[in-house]
Motif scaffolding. Structure first.
Motif, PDB file in Angstrom:
ATOM      1  N   LYS A 153      30.878   7.256 119.714  1.00  9.84           N
ATOM      2  CA  LYS A 153      31.281   5.871 119.469  1.00  9.84           C
ATOM      3  C   LYS A 153      31.523   5.121 120.771  1.00  9.84           C
ATOM      4  CE  LYS A 153      33.304   5.781 114.832  1.00  9.84           C
ATOM      5  NZ  LYS A 153      34.494   5.371 114.057  1.00  9.84           N
ATOM      6  N   PHE A 154      32.259   5.714 121.675  1.00  9.94           N
ATOM      7  CA  PHE A 154      32.543   5.049 122.938  1.00  9.94           C
ATOM      8  C   PHE A 154      31.285   4.904 123.791  1.00  9.94           C
ATOM      9  CE2 PHE A 154      37.033   6.246 122.072  1.00  9.94           C
ATOM     10  CZ  PHE A 154      37.602   4.993 122.280  1.00  9.94           C
ATOM     11  N   HIS A 155      30.436   5.911 123.750  1.00  9.60           N
ATOM     12  CA  HIS A 155      29.180   5.832 124.509  1.00  9.60           C
ATOM     13  C   HIS A 155      28.287   4.702 123.976  1.00  9.60           C
ATOM     14  CE1 HIS A 155      25.658   7.104 126.772  1.00  9.60           C
ATOM     15  NE2 HIS A 155      24.967   7.035 125.647  1.00  9.60           N
ATOM     16  N   GLU A 156      28.146   4.635 122.656  1.00  7.43           N
ATOM     17  CA  GLU A 156      27.318   3.582 122.060  1.00  7.43           C
ATOM     18  C   GLU A 156      27.920   2.200 122.329  1.00  7.43           C
ATOM     19  OE1 GLU A 156      24.428   3.910 120.714  1.00  7.43           O
ATOM     20  OE2 GLU A 156      24.357   6.093 120.712  1.00  7.43           O
ATOM     21  N   ALA A 157      29.248   2.108 122.256  1.00  5.94           N
ATOM     22  CA  ALA A 157      29.906   0.829 122.513  1.00  5.94           C
ATOM     23  C   ALA A 157      29.702   0.392 123.951  1.00  5.94           C
ATOM     24  CB  ALA A 157      31.393   0.956 122.200  1.00  5.94           C
ATOM     25  N   LYS A 158      29.774   1.329 124.870  1.00  5.36           N
ATOM     26  CA  LYS A 158      29.538   1.018 126.277  1.00  5.36           C
ATOM     27  C   LYS A 158      28.095   0.576 126.495  1.00  5.36           C
ATOM     28  CE  LYS A 158      29.413   3.162 130.862  1.00  5.36           C
ATOM     29  NZ  LYS A 158      29.597   4.438 131.614  1.00  5.36           N
ATOM     30  N   SER A 159      27.161   1.311 125.909  1.00  7.00           N
ATOM     31  CA  SER A 159      25.741   0.988 126.079  1.00  7.00           C
ATOM     32  C   SER A 159      25.378  -0.362 125.477  1.00  7.00           C
ATOM     33  CB  SER A 159      24.879   2.090 125.443  1.00  7.00           C
ATOM     34  OG  SER A 159      25.138   3.346 126.032  1.00  7.00           O
ATOM     35  N   ASN A 160      26.018  -0.715 124.361  1.00  9.75           N
ATOM     36  CA  ASN A 160      25.693  -1.952 123.646  1.00  9.75           C
ATOM     37  C   ASN A 160      26.582  -3.129 124.030  1.00  9.75           C
ATOM     38  OD1 ASN A 160      23.739  -0.500 122.210  1.00  9.75           O
ATOM     39  ND2 ASN A 160      25.194   0.061 120.600  1.00  9.75           N
ATOM     40  N   GLY A 161      27.548  -2.885 124.888  1.00  7.90           N
ATOM     41  CA  GLY A 161      28.449  -3.957 125.287  1.00  7.90           C
ATOM     42  C   GLY A 161      29.363  -4.426 124.170  1.00  7.90           C
TER      43      GLY A 161
ATOM     44  N   LYS B 285      41.783   8.961 126.336  1.00  2.35           N
ATOM     45  CA  LYS B 285      41.187   9.866 127.327  1.00  2.35           C
ATOM     46  C   LYS B 285      39.663   9.793 127.293  1.00  2.35           C
ATOM     47  CE  LYS B 285      44.879  13.353 127.626  1.00  2.35           C
ATOM     48  NZ  LYS B 285      45.103  13.221 129.073  1.00  2.35           N
ATOM     49  N   ILE B 286      39.093   9.765 126.080  1.00  4.52           N
ATOM     50  CA  ILE B 286      37.637   9.701 125.961  1.00  4.52           C
ATOM     51  C   ILE B 286      37.124   8.355 126.457  1.00  4.52           C
ATOM     52  CG2 ILE B 286      35.711   9.699 124.329  1.00  4.52           C
ATOM     53  CD1 ILE B 286      37.222  11.778 122.702  1.00  4.52           C
ATOM     54  N   LYS B 287      37.837   7.309 126.151  1.00  6.01           N
ATOM     55  CA  LYS B 287      37.481   5.973 126.641  1.00  6.01           C
ATOM     56  C   LYS B 287      37.380   5.979 128.169  1.00  6.01           C
ATOM     57  CE  LYS B 287      39.273   1.240 126.900  1.00  6.01           C
ATOM     58  NZ  LYS B 287      40.369   0.316 126.492  1.00  6.01           N
ATOM     59  N   GLU B 288      38.337   6.633 128.809  1.00  2.00           N
ATOM     60  CA  GLU B 288      38.349   6.701 130.269  1.00  2.00           C
ATOM     61  C   GLU B 288      37.190   7.545 130.800  1.00  2.00           C
ATOM     62  OE1 GLU B 288      41.312   8.133 133.917  1.00  2.00           O
ATOM     63  OE2 GLU B 288      42.026   8.112 131.838  1.00  2.00           O
ATOM     64  N   VAL B 289      36.950   8.703 130.173  1.00  2.00           N
ATOM     65  CA  VAL B 289      35.865   9.581 130.612  1.00  2.00           C
ATOM     66  C   VAL B 289      34.508   8.892 130.492  1.00  2.00           C
ATOM     67  CG1 VAL B 289      34.584  11.687 130.034  1.00  2.00           C
ATOM     68  CG2 VAL B 289      37.086  11.741 130.183  1.00  2.00           C
ATOM     69  N   VAL B 290      34.308   8.185 129.378  1.00  2.00           N
ATOM     70  CA  VAL B 290      33.037   7.492 129.134  1.00  2.00           C
ATOM     71  C   VAL B 290      32.896   6.256 130.024  1.00  2.00           C
ATOM     72  CG1 VAL B 290      31.704   6.231 127.393  1.00  2.00           C
ATOM     73  CG2 VAL B 290      32.853   8.378 126.781  1.00  2.00           C
ATOM     74  N   GLY B 291      34.013   5.650 130.359  1.00  2.00           N
ATOM     75  CA  GLY B 291      33.968   4.437 131.163  1.00  2.00           C
ATOM     76  C   GLY B 291      33.812   3.175 130.345  1.00  2.00           C
ATOM     77  N   TYR B 292      34.281   3.215 129.104  1.00  4.18           N
ATOM     78  CA  TYR B 292      34.212   2.047 128.225  1.00  4.18           C
ATOM     79  C   TYR B 292      35.381   1.110 128.537  1.00  4.18           C
ATOM     80  CZ  TYR B 292      34.530  -0.696 123.926  1.00  4.18           C
ATOM     81  OH  TYR B 292      34.608  -1.726 123.024  1.00  4.18           O
TER      82      TYR B 292
ATOM     83  N   THR C 129      35.245  15.941 130.306  1.00  5.30           N
ATOM     84  CA  THR C 129      34.294  15.517 131.339  1.00  5.30           C
ATOM     85  C   THR C 129      32.997  16.309 131.242  1.00  5.30           C
ATOM     86  OG1 THR C 129      36.091  14.877 132.834  1.00  5.30           O
ATOM     87  CG2 THR C 129      33.926  15.270 133.817  1.00  5.30           C
ATOM     88  N   ALA C 130      33.118  17.634 131.099  1.00  7.41           N
ATOM     89  CA  ALA C 130      31.930  18.485 131.000  1.00  7.41           C
ATOM     90  C   ALA C 130      31.161  18.220 129.717  1.00  7.41           C
ATOM     91  CB  ALA C 130      32.339  19.956 131.074  1.00  7.41           C
ATOM     92  N   THR C 131      31.878  17.983 128.628  1.00 12.34           N
ATOM     93  CA  THR C 131      31.227  17.747 127.338  1.00 12.34           C
ATOM     94  C   THR C 131      30.480  16.419 127.336  1.00 12.34           C
ATOM     95  OG1 THR C 131      32.896  19.058 126.175  1.00 12.34           O
ATOM     96  CG2 THR C 131      31.616  17.500 124.856  1.00 12.34           C
ATOM     97  N   TYR C 132      31.069  15.396 127.919  1.00 11.81           N
ATOM     98  CA  TYR C 132      30.372  14.104 127.986  1.00 11.81           C
ATOM     99  C   TYR C 132      29.131  14.208 128.869  1.00 11.81           C
ATOM    100  CZ  TYR C 132      29.389   9.149 128.556  1.00 11.81           C
ATOM    101  OH  TYR C 132      28.764   7.918 128.563  1.00 11.81           O
ATOM    102  N   GLN C 133      29.210  14.982 129.921  1.00 14.40           N
ATOM    103  CA  GLN C 133      28.032  15.173 130.775  1.00 14.40           C
ATOM    104  C   GLN C 133      26.934  15.888 130.008  1.00 14.40           C
ATOM    105  OE1 GLN C 133      27.580  13.892 133.994  1.00 14.40           O
ATOM    106  NE2 GLN C 133      25.502  14.451 133.382  1.00 14.40           N
ATOM    107  N   TRP C 134      27.319  16.890 129.194  1.00 11.25           N
ATOM    108  CA  TRP C 134      26.332  17.577 128.359  1.00 11.25           C
ATOM    109  C   TRP C 134      25.703  16.583 127.382  1.00 11.25           C
ATOM    110  CZ3 TRP C 134      25.353  18.220 123.225  1.00 11.25           C
ATOM    111  CH2 TRP C 134      24.414  19.194 122.885  1.00 11.25           C
ATOM    112  N   PHE C 135      26.522  15.732 126.795  1.00 14.14           N
ATOM    113  CA  PHE C 135      26.026  14.713 125.863  1.00 14.14           C
ATOM    114  C   PHE C 135      25.006  13.808 126.554  1.00 14.14           C
ATOM    115  CE2 PHE C 135      26.211  10.393 124.220  1.00 14.14           C
ATOM    116  CZ  PHE C 135      26.008  10.573 122.864  1.00 14.14           C
TER     117      PHE C 135
END
Length: 317
Positions: free
Chosen positions: A188-196, A251-258, A298-304
């Motif tokens: 969710k956070f990754h898609e939100a970041k990618s789509n603005g 925490k996930i928001k921070e890792v993803v950079g959203y 951090t490692a899991t998001y990189q794998w993603f």
């Protein structure tokens, strides 16, 4: 186990099973047998028994299961109880009938009562009502535990059962409808970041507390227990600490950079208020988790990120 032992790893492509496979391979085990669900339907007893009779395994890791989050459990309750009962029964019984030296059954902490005292000790099993949203799955897993214990009592087998807490890591399910909370939030956070997107919507109030164990830590614990543990009692596997869904989202928001905001849909269910396992028994047996949540996320998001193109082929966004 020694490096030449013949091992069957059921469920080698799942989150837990793939981690166990990596662990065994890293330790130099050379005789690991795996099968995809297409190659061997574990729900078919005759095929499973024939397979075991032909292969003559010494050790079995039973990580195969039908798993999913709240939505999946609500939508497919019959599938969850039927498929898991069949898989467990067929593998456990075939292990007994073909003389397997030792079997490790992976259960789940969802077997404990919804309102069990926290942290949850192994002896709390069957002391109260289950969480309604995953009751069929939990009942199947409880049956697996009792089947292992009953075979040990009646037949003298060495079948042990472990109860891992919420898992995350490589090869997780990132389907937004059918995954567990942590991988769903990563997507969710990754898609939100990618789509603005201006905000990310999260089910519930954010107040439930959960414990999260990296799959590589689980694999390490499973191999350790396979080598050292033979008692009939179940063993919790966890980190001994929990975190609120709201804190996890931050925490996930921070890792993803959203950089947008988080919005909670309080009309949706929270599930169990808290899930934290007591790991005293495991600690006394000599094992403790080593991967922190920050390191693991951090490692899991990189794998993603490394596997995003492949995930798009198999996941409906």
């Amino acid at each position: 186990m020694d490096r030449t032992s013949k091992i069957f790893l059921a469920g080698h492509r799942g989150l837990a099973g793939s981690a166990i496979l990596r662990r065994l391979q890293s330790e130099g085990f050379k005789n690991i047998v795996v099968r995809t669900s297409v190659e061997l339907d574990l729900r078919d007893y005759s095929k499973v028994l024939s397979f075991f009779q032909e292969e003559q395994f010494e050790y079995v890791f039973l990580a195969a299961a039908k798993v999913g989050g709240i939505v999946a459990n609500n939508d497919y309750p019959a599938d969850f109880i039927r498929d898991n009962l069949l898989i467990q029964t067929n593998v456990i019984d075939s292990s007994y009938r073909t003389g397997v030296k030792k079997l490790l059954f992976l259960g789940s902490t969802c077997i404990y009562p919804k309102l069990a005292p926290q942290p949850m000790k192994e002896e709390y099993l069957l002391t109260g009502e289950l969480e309604a949203t995953n009751e069929p799955y939990a009942i199947a897993k409880i049956a697996g535990v009792k089947m292992c214990q009953s075979y040990n009592r009646q037949y003298g087998t060495k079948f042990i059962s472990v109860m891992p807490t919420n898992l995350y890591g490589p090869n997780d399910n990132y389907d937004l409808q059918h995954s567990h909370v942590l991988p769903a939030l990563i997507r969710k956070f990754h898609e939100a970041k990618s789509n603005g997107a201006e905000f990310v919507e999260i089910w519930g109030t954010g107040t439930p507390r959960r414990e999260f164990l990296h799959s590589d830590d689980l694999a390490d614990a499973c191999v350790y227990l396979m080598n050292t543990y033979e008692d009939n009692e179940i063993v919790n596997i966890g980190v001994g600490e929990d975190i609120s869904i709201r804190e996890l989202a931050d925490k996930i928001k921070e890792v993803v950079g959203y950089e947008g905001r988080i919005q909670y849909d309080t009309s949706k269910p929270d599930g169990t208020p808290r899930k934290l396992v007591d790991v005293t028994r495991l600690t006394r047996l000599g094992w403790k988790a080593s991967i922190t949540l920050e390191e693991g996320l951090t490692a899991t998001y990189q794998w993603f990120l490394n596997n995003e193109l492949q995930l798009r082929k198999v996941v409906t966004i």
